[in-house]
Design a protein around this motif. Structure first.
Motif, short mmCIF file in Angstrom:
data_model
loop_
_atom_site.label_atom_id
_atom_site.label_comp_id
_atom_site.label_asym_id
_atom_site.label_seq_id
_atom_site.Cartn_x
_atom_site.Cartn_y
_atom_site.Cartn_z
N TYR A 82 0.84 -1.19 0.00
CA TYR A 82 0.00 0.00 0.00
C TYR A 82 0.88 1.24 0.00
O TYR A 82 2.07 1.17 0.27
CB TYR A 82 -0.90 0.03 1.25
CG TYR A 82 -1.96 -1.03 1.24
CD1 TYR A 82 -3.24 -0.75 0.79
CD2 TYR A 82 -1.69 -2.32 1.68
CE1 TYR A 82 -4.23 -1.74 0.77
CE2 TYR A 82 -2.67 -3.31 1.66
CZ TYR A 82 -3.93 -3.01 1.20
OH TYR A 82 -4.89 -3.97 1.18
N GLN A 83 0.23 2.37 -0.25
CA GLN A 83 0.88 3.66 -0.10
C GLN A 83 0.24 4.39 1.08
O GLN A 83 -0.98 4.35 1.25
CB GLN A 83 0.66 4.55 -1.33
CG GLN A 83 1.29 4.09 -2.60
CD GLN A 83 0.97 5.05 -3.74
OE1 GLN A 83 0.66 6.23 -3.53
NE2 GLN A 83 1.03 4.54 -4.95
N PHE A 84 1.08 5.06 1.85
CA PHE A 84 0.60 6.05 2.82
C PHE A 84 0.94 7.40 2.23
O PHE A 84 2.05 7.61 1.75
CB PHE A 84 1.26 5.86 4.18
CG PHE A 84 0.80 6.89 5.19
CD1 PHE A 84 -0.45 6.80 5.76
CD2 PHE A 84 1.62 7.96 5.53
CE1 PHE A 84 -0.90 7.75 6.66
CE2 PHE A 84 1.19 8.91 6.44
CZ PHE A 84 -0.07 8.81 7.00
N HIS A 94 -0.01 17.76 -5.39
CA HIS A 94 0.90 16.64 -5.12
C HIS A 94 0.70 16.10 -3.71
O HIS A 94 0.13 16.78 -2.86
CB HIS A 94 2.36 17.09 -5.31
CG HIS A 94 2.81 18.09 -4.30
ND1 HIS A 94 2.45 19.41 -4.34
CD2 HIS A 94 3.58 17.95 -3.18
CE1 HIS A 94 2.97 20.05 -3.33
NE2 HIS A 94 3.65 19.19 -2.59
N SER A 95 1.16 14.88 -3.52
CA SER A 95 1.17 14.24 -2.20
C SER A 95 2.58 13.78 -1.91
O SER A 95 3.40 13.61 -2.81
CB SER A 95 0.26 13.01 -2.20
OG SER A 95 -1.07 13.35 -2.40
N TYR A 96 2.84 13.54 -0.64
CA TYR A 96 4.09 12.92 -0.22
C TYR A 96 3.77 11.47 0.10
O TYR A 96 2.85 11.19 0.87
CB TYR A 96 4.66 13.63 1.01
CG TYR A 96 5.05 15.06 0.71
CD1 TYR A 96 6.30 15.35 0.15
CD2 TYR A 96 4.18 16.12 0.96
CE1 TYR A 96 6.66 16.66 -0.14
CE2 TYR A 96 4.54 17.43 0.68
CZ TYR A 96 5.78 17.69 0.13
OH TYR A 96 6.14 18.98 -0.16
N VAL A 97 4.52 10.54 -0.51
CA VAL A 97 4.14 9.13 -0.52
C VAL A 97 5.25 8.24 0.01
O VAL A 97 6.43 8.45 -0.29
CB VAL A 97 3.79 8.71 -1.97
CG1 VAL A 97 3.49 7.22 -2.06
CG2 VAL A 97 2.63 9.53 -2.51
N ASN A 115 11.02 9.80 4.64
CA ASN A 115 10.78 8.79 3.61
C ASN A 115 9.59 9.11 2.72
O ASN A 115 9.29 8.37 1.79
CB ASN A 115 10.56 7.41 4.23
CG ASN A 115 11.83 6.82 4.80
OD1 ASN A 115 12.89 7.41 4.75
ND2 ASN A 115 11.71 5.64 5.38
N LEU A 116 8.87 10.19 3.03
CA LEU A 116 7.69 10.58 2.25
C LEU A 116 8.13 11.46 1.09
O LEU A 116 8.51 12.61 1.26
CB LEU A 116 6.68 11.33 3.13
CG LEU A 116 5.98 10.47 4.18
CD1 LEU A 116 5.41 11.33 5.30
CD2 LEU A 116 4.88 9.64 3.52
N GLU A 128 11.89 18.59 -2.56
CA GLU A 128 12.34 17.98 -1.30
C GLU A 128 11.28 17.01 -0.78
O GLU A 128 10.09 17.19 -1.06
CB GLU A 128 12.58 19.06 -0.25
CG GLU A 128 13.69 20.03 -0.60
CD GLU A 128 15.07 19.40 -0.52
OE1 GLU A 128 15.28 18.53 0.36
OE2 GLU A 128 15.92 19.75 -1.35
N ASN A 129 11.70 16.02 0.01
CA ASN A 129 10.75 15.13 0.67
C ASN A 129 9.92 15.94 1.68
O ASN A 129 10.21 17.10 1.95
CB ASN A 129 11.46 13.97 1.34
CG ASN A 129 11.85 12.90 0.33
OD1 ASN A 129 11.66 13.05 -0.88
ND2 ASN A 129 12.42 11.82 0.81
#
Length: 160
Positions: A82-84, A94-97, A115-116, A128-129
């Protein structure tokens, strides 16, 4: 900080299912409370009509998160990946995944903010993350480029 603790009386009105139907796909997903009071994200991913994902998202008022470094999630998956996902602002495109695998048993997974990574429609962005300052939305997504049924049971989501 607890982002969400599921219980039999939890209000799920700020949890929303998004499917690949937004682009013509036919995957489906459902989100409900189990008899034991956990959140259950369940459905079928289909690749028909160029589809291939299902997502449940939770939106909330802006939270300052700069005192935290990770997300901790107690969950029981089905052995799938899965993705969080996190959004700093709900209106961001955008999302951080971060990806995580499930074992089929109850477990607590920890995802460091570092890690996102930023993505838009599954493509990495040259940014950047996740900076870990604000948060307005979290989500769980399944989209493993194959047709499959899925079930992810969630007990709690916390920042640590």
């Amino acid at each position: 900080m607890t982002l969400f603790q599921f219980k039999s009386t939890s209000n799920l009105s700020n949890w929303t299912i998004i499917g690949d139907y937004v682009m013509g796909g036919v995957s489906n997903g459902n989100f409900y409370l189990s008899e034991s009071g956990t959140g259950v994200f369940k459905g079928e991913v289909s690749l028909d009509n160029n589809g291939g994902f299902s997502m449940v998202k939770y939106s909330f008022a802006t939270k300052q998160v700069d005192d935290f470094t990770s997300v901790s999630i107690r969950l029981k998956g089905d052995g799938k990946r899965y993705q969080f996902r996190v959004k700093t602002n709900e209106s961001d495109s955008h999302s951080y995944v971060a990806y995580f695998n499930t074992s089929g048993d109850w477990e607590t997974i920890e995802i460091p903010f570092s890690n996102l990574s930023p993505t838009f429609r599954g493509r990495p962005l040259n940014m950047e993350n996740y900076p870990g300052q604000h948060m307005e939305q979290i989500a769980f997504l399944i989209g493993n480029k194959k047709a499959e049924s899925f079930q992810l049971e969630i007990d709690r989501i916390e920042l640590i």
